[in-house]
Design an enzyme around this catalytic site. Structure first.
Site, PDB file in Angstrom:
ATOM      1  N   GLU A  60     -43.817  56.696 -28.621  1.00 60.07           N
ATOM      2  CA  GLU A  60     -44.514  55.695 -27.830  1.00 60.07           C
ATOM      3  C   GLU A  60     -45.925  56.114 -27.440  1.00 60.07           C
ATOM      4  O   GLU A  60     -46.702  55.291 -26.980  1.00 60.07           O
ATOM      5  CB  GLU A  60     -43.683  55.370 -26.586  1.00 60.07           C
ATOM      6  CG  GLU A  60     -42.358  54.713 -26.934  1.00 60.07           C
ATOM      7  CD  GLU A  60     -41.408  54.584 -25.757  1.00 60.07           C
ATOM      8  OE1 GLU A  60     -40.408  53.859 -25.909  1.00 60.07           O
ATOM      9  OE2 GLU A  60     -41.647  55.201 -24.713  1.00 60.07           O
TER      10      GLU A  60
ATOM     11  N   ASP B  55     -34.308  46.446 -30.499  1.00 58.05           N
ATOM     12  CA  ASP B  55     -32.900  46.144 -30.782  1.00 58.05           C
ATOM     13  C   ASP B  55     -32.496  44.942 -29.936  1.00 58.05           C
ATOM     14  O   ASP B  55     -33.247  44.481 -29.075  1.00 58.05           O
ATOM     15  CB  ASP B  55     -32.005  47.355 -30.475  1.00 58.05           C
ATOM     16  CG  ASP B  55     -32.076  47.762 -29.005  1.00 58.05           C
ATOM     17  OD1 ASP B  55     -31.342  47.173 -28.211  1.00 58.05           O
ATOM     18  OD2 ASP B  55     -32.884  48.651 -28.673  1.00 58.05           O
TER      19      ASP B  55
END
Length: 238
Positions: free
Chosen positions: A13, A199
């Site tokens: 990230e 997800d």
């Protein structure tokens, strides 16, 4: 001086942002590495906080106390709580709340931290606007503004997912945002949370997550870069 603190939980990230930074200087506080420098010409400090609410709050307070940040952005990935949000889509926080704080026995609603005057922590309107514009530039037509739900739990079952939806009415769920939001709220600093969907936060989460984590994280980093550019332009235009 305007300075943006950028917080991501995992290496994926923040690594793209670190590669884009200039005049980079590294230091360590409380076991985390903080990188001072510029991004798109804007002074920034970037930190990989680690997973979970405690790590997130700890690094956010260090950014406030030791690095002089004036604005905060949390960038990273999340599980979708919304049928209209697919993998790779983007979420910009309107506000953030916990889905795992339970002080109901003391008269507080689920999600509210005892002693706090709000159940959710509102993001800054200007930063929301910058983030949304940057997200639309990266992935047009695939960004929503709404609530981010946070808790110390990787959500990978339909039952847990539905409970969080019923409680928070959130668009996505992750493990750091509300802790960063609460710390920013208490320090009276403007913030926004950016999330790319990795997800569906259900029985498929463990299968989807490894495949799409890197793609989603890099997409969110690109949005953060765009936000930094817009914030710099806004400061220069004042």
């Amino acid at each position: 001086m305007t300075k943006l603190g950028i917080i991501g939980a995992m290496e994926e990230e923040v690594e793209t942002l670190l590669g884009l930074m200039e005049e980079k200087r590294e230091s360590e506080r409380a076991g985390s590495r903080f990188f001072d420098g510029t991004l798109e010409g804007l002074p920034v400090t970037v930190v990989q906080c680690g997973v979970g609410k405690v790590n997130a709050a700890l690094c956010t307070q260090i950014l406030c106390d030791c690095f002089g940040v004036t604005h905060l952005v949390n960038t990273g990935i999340a599980g979708s709580l919304c049928a209209d949000l697919d993998i790779g889509d983007l979420v910009v926080s309107q506000d953030s709340m916990y889905h795992d704080v339970d002080a109901v026995a003391f008269g507080y609603p689920m999600g509210q931290v005892p002693g706090m005057d709000v159940i959710s922590f509102p993001a800054d309107d200007a930063l929301i606007g910058y983030a949304f514009a940057a997200a639309e530039a990266v992935n047009p037509g695939h960004t929503k503004i709404g609530r981010v739900a946070s808790g110390d739990q990787f959500v990978a079952s339909k039952e847990v997912k539905q409970r969080i939806i019923d409680l928070t009415k959130g668009l996505c769920t992750e493990m750091e945002g509300a802790a960063i939001a609460q710390t920013a709220y208490r320090n009276k600093l403007p913030f926004v949370i950016l999330r790319a969907i990795s997800d569906k936060a259900d029985d498929s989460a463990e299968m989807d997550y490894p495949s799409f984590e890197r793609i989603a994280a890099h997409r969110c980093a690109a949005v953060t870069q765009g936000l930094a550019r817009q914030l710099k332009e806004a400061v220069e235009g004042q």
